[in-house]
Design an enzyme around this catalytic site. Structure first.
Site, PDB file in Angstrom:
ATOM      1  N   ASP A  70       0.811  -1.222   0.000  1.00 28.30           N
ATOM      2  CA  ASP A  70       0.000   0.000   0.000  1.00 28.30           C
ATOM      3  C   ASP A  70       0.846   1.274   0.000  1.00 28.30           C
ATOM      4  OD1 ASP A  70      -2.136  -1.701   0.195  1.00 28.30           O
ATOM      5  OD2 ASP A  70      -2.950  -0.820   2.032  1.00 28.30           O
TER       6      ASP A  70
ATOM      7  N   HIS B 156      -6.047   3.154  -3.981  1.00 30.08           N
ATOM      8  CA  HIS B 156      -5.970   3.334  -2.525  1.00 30.08           C
ATOM      9  C   HIS B 156      -6.316   4.774  -2.144  1.00 30.08           C
ATOM     10  CE1 HIS B 156      -5.038   1.980   1.442  1.00 30.08           C
ATOM     11  NE2 HIS B 156      -3.888   2.600   1.579  1.00 30.08           N
TER      12      HIS B 156
ATOM     13  N   HIS C   1      -5.100   9.409   0.887  1.00 32.78           N
ATOM     14  CA  HIS C   1      -5.121   8.553   2.075  1.00 32.78           C
ATOM     15  C   HIS C   1      -5.935   9.161   3.219  1.00 32.78           C
ATOM     16  CE1 HIS C   1      -3.652   5.553   4.958  1.00 32.78           C
ATOM     17  NE2 HIS C   1      -3.099   4.919   3.947  1.00 32.78           N
TER      18      HIS C   1
ATOM     19  N   HIS D   4       3.626  -2.402   3.097  1.00 29.68           N
ATOM     20  CA  HIS D   4       3.649  -1.050   2.535  1.00 29.68           C
ATOM     21  C   HIS D   4       4.950  -0.817   1.768  1.00 29.68           C
ATOM     22  CE1 HIS D   4       0.720  -0.821   5.814  1.00 29.68           C
ATOM     23  NE2 HIS D   4       0.170   0.189   5.166  1.00 29.68           N
TER      24      HIS D   4
END
Length: 281
Positions: free
Chosen positions: A103, A154, A158, A248
């Protein structure tokens, strides 16, 4: 997204997202049968990066449609239903399958090393990218696609999705999908809510854009920089058929994540696991 900017306690948010439970198995999800697919079409002109790209895209510029008629067959699945919970594991991929996901990227400091390790072992993974990072690192998006990885959405910046209006959610997801489509020639088919925090609006808007929601089974907690050994232990302990591993490749110092992948990936393969990606048919 730097974790020192997180508006709420990260563990609380993760529990909120995962409290939704395991997703129902659907027949359209299968292991990707392809090796390394060719990137479709030519590359359209790139929009401005960062906030300028978001301003250009606007909250309504990305059309709410599942797929276009000109999309290659590989990227033309049936429109997904509106889910009430995300997929957390994919047991239908097979008894030897696992899914590795990364991510927050792409980040030129860490993503290239992760891609190199995956390439060394001929493994496919899923990358859930943030639009503001993708807009500035389109070459890494192309490298992901050229290597056969799945590029997912995504959000743009964020944010905590449940705190946003429908218009803002549409902007966050739509702007990111537009960057991916303009760079790779096809829109993303999967998305992941930041912090694993979903709501009905995000499920409805994601489905209208042709995307399925993906959560995870195993959290490496690499965002806490717990040490390479700790990350490796969590992956090995959680290894099982159909699990989805969360790591990540951006959002902070991810050198431990890079080093851990070099260790646990060959160990998983040696145990007979086949890291793969889902294919929507």
């Amino acid at each position: 997204m730097k974790h020192d900017q997180i508006p709420m306690d990260r563990r609380t948010l993760l529990r909120l997202g995962l409290a939704l439970g395991a997703a129902a198995t659907v027949h359209m999800i299968a292991a990707d049968p392809a090796g390394t697919p060719a990137r479709p079409g030519g590359e359209p002109p790139a929009p401005a990066a960062g906030p300028q790209a978001r301003a250009q895209a606007g909250p309504g510029s990305y059309r709410l449609r599942p797929m276009t008629s000109t999309t290659p067959p590989r990227f033309s699945p049936a429109p997904p239903p509106v889910r009430t919970r995300p997929f957390e594991e994919l047991p239908e991929l097979g008894d030897d399958a696992m899914v590795l996901t990364f991510d927050d990227g792409p980040d030129p400091r860490y993503t290239p090393d992760i891609l190199a390790t995956l390439r060394e072992y001929d493994v496919r993974a899923m990358f859930f990218v943030c639009g503001e990072m993708a807009a500035d690192n389109r070459d890494l998006l192309r490298e992901m696609a050229d290597d056969g990885h799945v590029v997912g959405n995504h959000s743009w910046s964020h944010p905590l999705i449940p705190k946003l209006s429908r218009g803002r959610i549409r902007d966050e997801l739509g702007s990111t999908s537009e960057v991916i489509e303009k760079t790779l020639g096809s829109p993303p088919l999967w998305y992941r809510a930041p912090y694993g925090a979903w709501n009905r609006n995000s499920f409805e808007i994601g489905a209208a854009m042709g995307m399925e929601p993906m959560a995870w089974t195993v959290d490496t907690l690499d965002w806490t920089t717990p040490g390479t050994d700790s990350i490796v232990r969590r992956v090995k302990k959680g290894a099982a058929p159909g699990v989805v591993v969360l790591s990540h490749d951006a959002g902070g110092d991810r050198s431990q994540s890079v080093a851990a992948l070099r260790r646990y990936l060959p160990a998983l393969i040696e145990k007979g696991y086949r890291p793969t990606v889902p294919f929507r048919g």
